[in-house]
Design a protein around this motif. Sequence first.
Motif, mmCIF file in Angstrom:
data_model
loop_
_atom_site.group_PDB
_atom_site.id
_atom_site.type_symbol
_atom_site.label_atom_id
_atom_site.label_comp_id
_atom_site.label_asym_id
_atom_site.label_seq_id
_atom_site.Cartn_x
_atom_site.Cartn_y
_atom_site.Cartn_z
ATOM 1 N N GLY A 158 0.786 -1.220 0.000
ATOM 2 C CA GLY A 158 0.000 0.000 0.000
ATOM 3 C C GLY A 158 0.818 1.269 0.000
ATOM 4 N N ASN A 159 0.129 2.389 0.227
ATOM 5 C CA ASN A 159 0.771 3.699 0.100
ATOM 6 C C ASN A 159 0.328 4.706 1.146
ATOM 7 N N GLY A 160 -0.695 4.438 1.888
ATOM 8 C CA GLY A 160 -1.192 5.412 2.853
ATOM 9 C C GLY A 160 -0.567 5.219 4.216
ATOM 10 N N ARG A 161 -0.876 6.126 5.125
ATOM 11 C CA ARG A 161 -0.407 6.026 6.497
ATOM 12 C C ARG A 161 -1.554 6.314 7.454
ATOM 13 N N ASP A 162 -1.728 5.392 8.413
ATOM 14 C CA ASP A 162 -2.669 5.605 9.506
ATOM 15 C C ASP A 162 -1.891 6.103 10.715
ATOM 16 N N LYS A 163 -2.602 6.674 11.666
ATOM 17 C CA LYS A 163 -2.040 7.182 12.924
ATOM 18 C C LYS A 163 -1.134 8.385 12.684
ATOM 19 N N SER A 164 -0.817 9.072 13.751
ATOM 20 C CA SER A 164 0.096 10.221 13.796
ATOM 21 C C SER A 164 -0.475 11.431 13.051
ATOM 22 N N HIS A 165 0.247 12.542 13.108
ATOM 23 C CA HIS A 165 -0.214 13.748 12.421
ATOM 24 C C HIS A 165 -0.097 13.613 10.907
ATOM 25 N N HIS A 166 0.682 12.616 10.447
ATOM 26 C CA HIS A 166 0.792 12.404 9.003
ATOM 27 C C HIS A 166 -0.544 11.971 8.417
ATOM 28 N N SER A 167 -1.312 11.160 9.138
ATOM 29 C CA SER A 167 -2.614 10.735 8.618
ATOM 30 C C SER A 167 -3.596 11.897 8.584
ATOM 31 N N LEU A 168 -3.520 12.790 9.566
ATOM 32 C CA LEU A 168 -4.391 13.959 9.563
ATOM 33 C C LEU A 168 -4.110 14.816 8.328
ATOM 34 N N ALA A 169 -2.838 14.984 7.997
ATOM 35 C CA ALA A 169 -2.485 15.783 6.821
ATOM 36 C C ALA A 169 -2.997 15.148 5.534
ATOM 37 N N GLU A 170 -3.057 13.801 5.486
ATOM 38 C CA GLU A 170 -3.519 13.130 4.275
ATOM 39 C C GLU A 170 -4.956 13.485 3.926
ATOM 40 N N TYR A 171 -5.754 13.786 4.917
ATOM 41 C CA TYR A 171 -7.165 14.085 4.676
ATOM 42 C C TYR A 171 -7.416 15.570 4.446
ATOM 43 N N THR A 172 -6.353 16.287 4.124
ATOM 44 C CA THR A 172 -6.478 17.697 3.748
ATOM 45 C C THR A 172 -5.842 17.893 2.377
#
Length: 499
Positions: free
Chosen positions: A474-488
């Motif tokens: 895969g390519n995504g990241r769960d957890k941490s502030h990195h996942s929050l940034a992905e949804y912006t």
Amino acid sequence: MSRPQTLNDWQALAARLTTTLNDRAFINDEFVAAVSGETFETINPATGEVLAHVASCDKADAEIAIRHARAAFKSGVWSRMPPGERKRVLLKLADLLEANQDELALLDTLDMGKPVTSALDDMAGAIGSIRYQAESIDKLYGEVAPTGQQALGMVLREPLGVVASIVPWNFPMMMTAWKIAPALAAGNSVILKPSEKSPLSALRLAELAREAGIPRGVFQVLPGFGHTVGRALALSMDVECLAFTGSTAVGKQLMQYAGQSNLKRVFLECGGKSPNIVFADCANLDRVAESAAAAIFYNQGEVCIAGSRLLVEHSIREAFVEKVVAAAERMQPGDPLDPASFMGAMVDKTQHERVMGYIRQGVEEGAALRAGGEDIAGPGLFIRPVVFDGVTSQMAIGCEEIFGPVLSVFGFETEAEALALANDSDFGLAAGLWSQDIDRIMRMTHQLESGQVFVNNWAGGDQTMPFGGVKQSGNGRDKSHHSLAEYTQLKSVWISLTP
């Protein structure tokens, strides 16, 4: 009310809980039947008992939910709510999950067969994830570009829009929280598609989300199958993002759907065949063997990052494998409602038959069966821990994701051979490394093709650490502030300041 402590306590709570199960979809703040009226059975794999007949959503239900999600997003009732207010609502949701964690854990245990102690651990992770992302909302800043005095350059972060979260059955509540918490925190509208094998806790979560104050249409739950409602969400022109955890094959299909529709973002956490590498200089072989066994047998081996490939230096191989086999004997499956059970039941007959097929294939391919291998008679779908030695990367059990309690042991002589074996995989979700040589640890950490490396532990980490893979994991990241940034998404604003 105190937490149930014994098998009898959990059985009594289960008897009460199964009389009040929610079996309807949650669309626009209401629990409703599927438009078609169709339902599917959800079955307790430990007993064969039908727990509920759950609404089976399809394209018609997806279109309704998407319309409400988009309307809610455009209204700004959530997307433009001050970050501190969104934080308050999500923290209340976390509090409600904590207050109801025994019930939610029990729903997952009944639905997919995991031991109740494991389900309680999952709930702690789910609650922690929601709290972490809630607390991060008002701490994610935009940027001011380093321009001259004639202009002001700003980089803004904005929510994506409608996010479809498609989650698996092996860690239902924890995976759900990992997906929906950052998406909601960023201001998106979220449509959750739980697995048809474990929908019950997601529907209870919907009740709690409404109680917490998440506005109408911002969070919805569509139970059903991947080829019906999941496909409809993935092909929609009005869904901006797909967040998925599941098999690599389905992940690839979702990427195709994104290309066939609106080029929506697709964040994938897919399969794994993770190497767990043990060098002769590791400290305390007994402890490492116990950890290596738990790395594959925890949650019946139904774990994406399961340490299913055990790579052991030849000089300690025989002694170490004996210790792993002994540990496996202590990790036998039992009633999932018994707090003493380390393993529970396989999720359904399909998965049970799949795993048993791999065990037979391993024997046929010439691997040495050191532990387990036999079926357990009875109504429940239980499999004893299996240890194969003498495995090669050409064997199916050595290269394919089994998603069950099957450990494949490889041997190696040198660091270079260990690294080549570890990287000889289509997957790259996790890797473990046991050694006291810091130089070796650093060399291999940089060269292992994996999204995460666990050194002298397995599956360590907390909410501050991103979780995800490389290659076909895969390519995504769960957890941490990195996942929050992905949804912006970023918006560049250039303001001219010259007269």
